[in-house]
Design a protein around this motif. Structure first.
Motif, PDB file in Angstrom:
ATOM      1  N   SER A  84       0.824  -1.213   0.000  1.00 35.91           N
ATOM      2  CA  SER A  84       0.000   0.000   0.000  1.00 35.91           C
ATOM      3  C   SER A  84       0.855   1.259   0.000  1.00 35.91           C
ATOM      4  CB  SER A  84      -0.921   0.012   1.222  1.00 35.91           C
ATOM      5  OG  SER A  84      -0.206   0.315   2.417  1.00 35.91           O
ATOM      6  N   GLN A  85       2.076   1.155   0.558  1.00 34.16           N
ATOM      7  CA  GLN A  85       2.969   2.313   0.645  1.00 34.16           C
ATOM      8  C   GLN A  85       4.052   2.298  -0.440  1.00 34.16           C
ATOM      9  OE1 GLN A  85       2.232   4.797   2.916  1.00 34.16           O
ATOM     10  NE2 GLN A  85       0.429   3.457   3.035  1.00 34.16           N
ATOM     11  N   SER A  86       3.944   1.342  -1.382  1.00 26.73           N
ATOM     12  CA  SER A  86       4.916   1.206  -2.484  1.00 26.73           C
ATOM     13  C   SER A  86       6.340   1.057  -1.959  1.00 26.73           C
ATOM     14  CB  SER A  86       4.816   2.414  -3.428  1.00 26.73           C
ATOM     15  OG  SER A  86       3.525   2.526  -3.978  1.00 26.73           O
ATOM     16  N   VAL A  87       6.487   0.289  -0.897  1.00 30.16           N
ATOM     17  CA  VAL A  87       7.806   0.010  -0.323  1.00 30.16           C
ATOM     18  C   VAL A  87       8.212  -1.402  -0.731  1.00 30.16           C
ATOM     19  CG1 VAL A  87       9.139  -0.287   1.806  1.00 30.16           C
ATOM     20  CG2 VAL A  87       7.434   1.539   1.645  1.00 30.16           C
ATOM     21  N   LYS A  88       9.316  -1.527  -1.450  1.00 33.26           N
ATOM     22  CA  LYS A  88       9.818  -2.834  -1.844  1.00 33.26           C
ATOM     23  C   LYS A  88      11.336  -2.781  -1.899  1.00 33.26           C
ATOM     24  CE  LYS A  88       9.292  -1.947  -6.825  1.00 33.26           C
ATOM     25  NZ  LYS A  88       8.699  -2.440  -8.087  1.00 33.26           N
ATOM     26  N   GLY A  89      11.953  -3.951  -1.983  1.00 28.21           N
ATOM     27  CA  GLY A  89      13.407  -3.991  -1.986  1.00 28.21           C
ATOM     28  C   GLY A  89      13.981  -3.374  -0.730  1.00 28.21           C
ATOM     29  N   ALA A  90      13.359  -3.646   0.421  1.00 26.09           N
ATOM     30  CA  ALA A  90      13.727  -2.999   1.674  1.00 26.09           C
ATOM     31  C   ALA A  90      14.633  -3.892   2.519  1.00 26.09           C
ATOM     32  CB  ALA A  90      12.473  -2.648   2.472  1.00 26.09           C
ATOM     33  N   VAL A  91      15.364  -3.245   3.415  1.00 24.75           N
ATOM     34  CA  VAL A  91      16.043  -3.960   4.487  1.00 24.75           C
ATOM     35  C   VAL A  91      15.018  -4.103   5.610  1.00 24.75           C
ATOM     36  CG1 VAL A  91      17.914  -3.918   6.173  1.00 24.75           C
ATOM     37  CG2 VAL A  91      18.297  -3.053   3.856  1.00 24.75           C
ATOM     38  N   ILE A  92      14.735  -5.338   6.004  1.00 26.79           N
ATOM     39  CA  ILE A  92      13.732  -5.613   7.023  1.00 26.79           C
ATOM     40  C   ILE A  92      14.444  -5.953   8.321  1.00 26.79           C
ATOM     41  CG2 ILE A  92      11.633  -6.876   7.581  1.00 26.79           C
ATOM     42  CD1 ILE A  92      11.425  -5.468   4.912  1.00 26.79           C
ATOM     43  N   CYS A  93      14.201  -5.166   9.351  1.00 23.93           N
ATOM     44  CA  CYS A  93      14.824  -5.377  10.657  1.00 23.93           C
ATOM     45  C   CYS A  93      13.731  -5.731  11.652  1.00 23.93           C
ATOM     46  CB  CYS A  93      15.582  -4.128  11.092  1.00 23.93           C
ATOM     47  SG  CYS A  93      16.310  -4.237  12.730  1.00 23.93           S
ATOM     48  N   GLY A  94      13.776  -6.947  12.169  1.00 22.92           N
ATOM     49  CA  GLY A  94      12.767  -7.383  13.117  1.00 22.92           C
ATOM     50  C   GLY A  94      13.396  -7.903  14.386  1.00 22.92           C
ATOM     51  N   VAL A  95      12.828  -7.527  15.532  1.00 24.64           N
ATOM     52  CA  VAL A  95      13.342  -7.991  16.813  1.00 24.64           C
ATOM     53  C   VAL A  95      12.358  -9.003  17.401  1.00 24.64           C
ATOM     54  CG1 VAL A  95      12.329  -6.023  18.053  1.00 24.64           C
ATOM     55  CG2 VAL A  95      14.202  -7.302  19.092  1.00 24.64           C
ATOM     56  N   SER A  96      12.887 -10.124  17.881  1.00 27.51           N
ATOM     57  CA  SER A  96      12.106 -11.187  18.497  1.00 27.51           C
ATOM     58  C   SER A  96      11.062 -11.727  17.510  1.00 27.51           C
ATOM     59  CB  SER A  96      11.465 -10.683  19.788  1.00 27.51           C
ATOM     60  OG  SER A  96      10.980 -11.755  20.542  1.00 27.51           O
ATOM     61  N   VAL A  97       9.763 -11.642  17.833  1.00 30.00           N
ATOM     62  CA  VAL A  97       8.759 -12.130  16.882  1.00 30.00           C
ATOM     63  C   VAL A  97       8.836 -11.333  15.582  1.00 30.00           C
ATOM     64  CG1 VAL A  97       6.912 -10.626  17.741  1.00 30.00           C
ATOM     65  CG2 VAL A  97       6.334 -12.756  16.603  1.00 30.00           C
ATOM     66  N   GLY A  98       9.320 -10.085  15.658  1.00 28.06           N
ATOM     67  CA  GLY A  98       9.501  -9.304  14.436  1.00 28.06           C
ATOM     68  C   GLY A  98      10.483  -9.955  13.484  1.00 28.06           C
ATOM     69  N   GLY A  99      11.516 -10.619  14.034  1.00 28.55           N
ATOM     70  CA  GLY A  99      12.464 -11.339  13.195  1.00 28.55           C
ATOM     71  C   GLY A  99      11.830 -12.543  12.528  1.00 28.55           C
ATOM     72  N   MET A 100      10.903 -13.192  13.228  1.00 25.56           N
ATOM     73  CA  MET A 100      10.185 -14.320  12.635  1.00 25.56           C
ATOM     74  C   MET A 100       9.306 -13.837  11.488  1.00 25.56           C
ATOM     75  SD  MET A 100       9.121 -16.389  16.125  1.00 25.56           S
ATOM     76  CE  MET A 100       9.227 -18.082  15.518  1.00 25.56           C
ATOM     77  N   ILE A 101       8.657 -12.700  11.687  1.00 25.39           N
ATOM     78  CA  ILE A 101       7.817 -12.122  10.634  1.00 25.39           C
ATOM     79  C   ILE A 101       8.671 -11.753   9.426  1.00 25.39           C
ATOM     80  CG2 ILE A 101       6.307 -10.191  10.048  1.00 25.39           C
ATOM     81  CD1 ILE A 101       5.489 -10.179  13.064  1.00 25.39           C
ATOM     82  N   ALA A 102       9.849 -11.181   9.687  1.00 23.64           N
ATOM     83  CA  ALA A 102      10.762 -10.817   8.601  1.00 23.64           C
ATOM     84  C   ALA A 102      11.198 -12.038   7.817  1.00 23.64           C
ATOM     85  CB  ALA A 102      11.978 -10.084   9.173  1.00 23.64           C
ATOM     86  N   THR A 103      11.498 -13.133   8.521  1.00 20.04           N
ATOM     87  CA  THR A 103      11.901 -14.376   7.862  1.00 20.04           C
ATOM     88  C   THR A 103      10.789 -14.900   6.963  1.00 20.04           C
ATOM     89  OG1 THR A 103      13.375 -14.960   9.689  1.00 20.04           O
ATOM     90  CG2 THR A 103      12.631 -16.758   8.264  1.00 20.04           C
ATOM     91  N   ALA A 104       9.572 -14.904   7.474  1.00 20.60           N
ATOM     92  CA  ALA A 104       8.428 -15.376   6.685  1.00 20.60           C
ATOM     93  C   ALA A 104       8.180 -14.480   5.479  1.00 20.60           C
ATOM     94  CB  ALA A 104       7.181 -15.444   7.570  1.00 20.60           C
ATOM     95  N   LEU A 105       8.390 -13.179   5.641  1.00 13.69           N
ATOM     96  CA  LEU A 105       8.200 -12.243   4.519  1.00 13.69           C
ATOM     97  C   LEU A 105       9.193 -12.529   3.404  1.00 13.69           C
ATOM     98  CD1 LEU A 105       6.653  -9.623   3.614  1.00 13.69           C
ATOM     99  CD2 LEU A 105       8.630  -8.353   4.463  1.00 13.69           C
ATOM    100  N   GLN A 106      10.460 -12.763   3.753  1.00 11.65           N
ATOM    101  CA  GLN A 106      11.474 -13.038   2.732  1.00 11.65           C
ATOM    102  C   GLN A 106      11.150 -14.314   1.973  1.00 11.65           C
ATOM    103  OE1 GLN A 106      14.297 -15.293   2.179  1.00 11.65           O
ATOM    104  NE2 GLN A 106      14.801 -14.046   0.394  1.00 11.65           N
ATOM    105  N   ALA A 107      10.595 -15.316   2.676  1.00  8.29           N
ATOM    106  CA  ALA A 107      10.260 -16.586   2.029  1.00  8.29           C
ATOM    107  C   ALA A 107       9.071 -16.450   1.090  1.00  8.29           C
ATOM    108  CB  ALA A 107       9.965 -17.641   3.098  1.00  8.29           C
ATOM    109  N   THR A 108       8.105 -15.608   1.452  1.00 10.08           N
ATOM    110  CA  THR A 108       6.853 -15.506   0.694  1.00 10.08           C
ATOM    111  C   THR A 108       6.856 -14.369  -0.322  1.00 10.08           C
ATOM    112  OG1 THR A 108       5.668 -16.385   2.615  1.00 10.08           O
ATOM    113  CG2 THR A 108       4.345 -15.311   0.914  1.00 10.08           C
ATOM    114  N   ARG A 109       7.475 -13.246   0.044  1.00 10.81           N
ATOM    115  CA  ARG A 109       7.496 -12.071  -0.844  1.00 10.81           C
ATOM    116  C   ARG A 109       8.933 -11.556  -0.993  1.00 10.81           C
ATOM    117  NH1 ARG A 109       3.077  -8.834  -1.585  1.00 10.81           N
ATOM    118  NH2 ARG A 109       4.518  -7.753  -2.988  1.00 10.81           N
ATOM    119  N   PRO A 110       9.781 -12.318  -1.674  1.00 10.92           N
ATOM    120  CA  PRO A 110      11.177 -11.891  -1.812  1.00 10.92           C
ATOM    121  C   PRO A 110      11.336 -10.560  -2.540  1.00 10.92           C
ATOM    122  CG  PRO A 110      10.687 -13.752  -3.259  1.00 10.92           C
ATOM    123  CD  PRO A 110       9.527 -13.608  -2.331  1.00 10.92           C
TER     124      PRO A 110
END
Length: 399
Positions: A84-110
């Motif tokens: 929705s914000q036209s953000v792609k090709g980003a560095v995703i920094c997640g802490v704790s469960v945020g890191g799990m979300i980041a991992t899942a995002l890379q697998a599903t929406r590289p």
């Protein structure tokens, strides 16, 4: 403040616009926190690219929603927000469960992920019994029932002693987290196993952990880093589970380096594209001649500029520049294929170009014999007429 309806819930987010071409940065906070945990970190980071922060569903000012929580649901919330914000090709920094979300995002929406910073997290965090016990405690006593224990796990002994006012503030944060959101995310962590997804991470990755972290100990994060090809591992001394709060300046320095590695990868990738185009132009000129290429370049417009770039890179920079065959061999095969397909104008162009590739008239004659047998006599006959006409023109001009 900004809000958006995402997957039947309302998310609270903030986006800062870019002041440079640096990759966008997306920050995902931990269980029981909101995006204010990144404030001091961002002051030290001084990032000039876009920054997107948000409250997960069931946290901060975001709605709880009605769906059963999972890491996948949290990930889809983030992906929809980024789209929705036209953000792609980003560095995703997640802490704790945020890191799990980041991992899942890379697998599903590289396409959304240029690099990862996995902070105080793991592919599995804790055991099912631990999470169920915490859920039961919250359901009986609310988030206040676990606040003291969580503070001792979030922060190092030194921080607890020297920053009592800050500890009280963060205790307020967790106690004011909606019970449904906290419990739902506990269940999401309990049920998550991201080992296979972690092993498939291909983007530049920094795995970082506080040396005094009791929730995701350094050995857990180090083991995760071993599963990721070429991951960097860093341990921050005198720090608990939330480096963005306890050691924001040190974490900012590490994340700056991670972003720079991603920028260098982008530049290398862009350099590779430039090199491919330059190689393509060199081969194209060598085969077709400067006069032909110059005319094509002069004639191109906004309508076909992308097409001209495509053939220069794909055909001339890639296939024609391979060293498996000589230019003579490629010339012979190309003429035969074009003849078989009935592309007479292209046949004529490549027959003229044979002067530069070393393909002789005898070679072309043999190629058209094969065309007659394997693609049909009419195709070969039409090509022969074209070739003879080109030969006549070349002879008349003395070429």
């Amino acid at each position: 403040m900004h809000f958006i309806d995402v997957n039947a819930t309302t998310l609270h987010y903030k986006k800062t616009e870019a002041a440079s071409a640096a990759p966008p940065l997306v920050l995902i906070n931990s269980l029981g926190t909101d995006f204010r945990i990144w404030d001091e970190f961002l002051e030290h980071l001084g990032h000039q690219g876009e920054v997107l922060v948000y409250d997960k569903r069931g946290h901060g000012l975001s709605s709880v929603g009605r769906d059963q929580y999972s890491i996948e649901l949290h990930m889809h919330d983030l992906a929809t927000l980024m789209d929705s914000q036209s953000v792609k090709g980003a560095v995703i920094c997640g802490v704790s469960v945020g890191g799990m979300i980041a991992t899942a995002l890379q697998a599903t929406r590289p396409d959304l992920v240029r690099g990862l910073v996995l902070c105080d997290t793991g592919p599995r965090i804790g055991g099912a019994k631990m999470w169920q016990d915490r859920i039961n405690t919250i359901e009986n006593n609310g988030t206040k029932g676990i606040a003291s224990e969580v503070m001792s796990r979030w922060f190092s002994a030194d921080f607890l002693e020297k920053s009592p006012d800050a500890v009280k503030g963060y205790r307020n944060m967790i106690e004011r987290t909606p019970q449904e959101g906290y419990v739902g995310t506990c269940g999401a962590i309990r049920d998550a196993d991201l080992v296979d997804q972690v092993k498939k991470i291909t983007v530049p990755t920094l795995c970082v952990v506080g040396g005094d972290d009791q929730s995701t100990p350094p050995e857990l994060v180090a083991d995760m880093a071993q599963l990721i090809p070429n991951a960097h591992f860093e341990c921050i001394a005198n720090c608990g589970h939330l480096p963005c709060i306890e050691q924001p300046e040190l974490l900012a320095g590490l994340v700056r380096k991670a972003i720079e590695r991603c920028r260098n990868d982008v530049q290398a990738e862009n350099a590779g594209v430039v090199e491919l185009y330059q190689q393509g132009m060199q081969t194209r000129r060598r085969v077709l001649g400067n006069e032909h290429v110059d005319a094509a370049e002069t004639d191109k417009s906004s309508f076909d500029i992308s097409f001209q770039k495509l053939i220069t890179e794909a055909a001339w920079g890639n296939v024609w520049s391979r060293d498996n065959w000589t230019l003579r061999e490629r010339s012979i095969v190309t003429i035969a294929l074009l003849a078989a397909l009935g592309h007479q104008e292209e046949v004529a162009m490549h027959v003229r170009a044979a002067r530069n590739t070393g393909a002789t008239r005898e070679d072309i004659s043999e190629a058209l014999l094969h065309t007659a047998i394997y693609a049909g006599v009419p195709a070969a006959n039409s090509a022969i007429k074209t070739v003879k006409s080109v030969f006549a023109q070349l002879d008349a001009s003395g070429e």
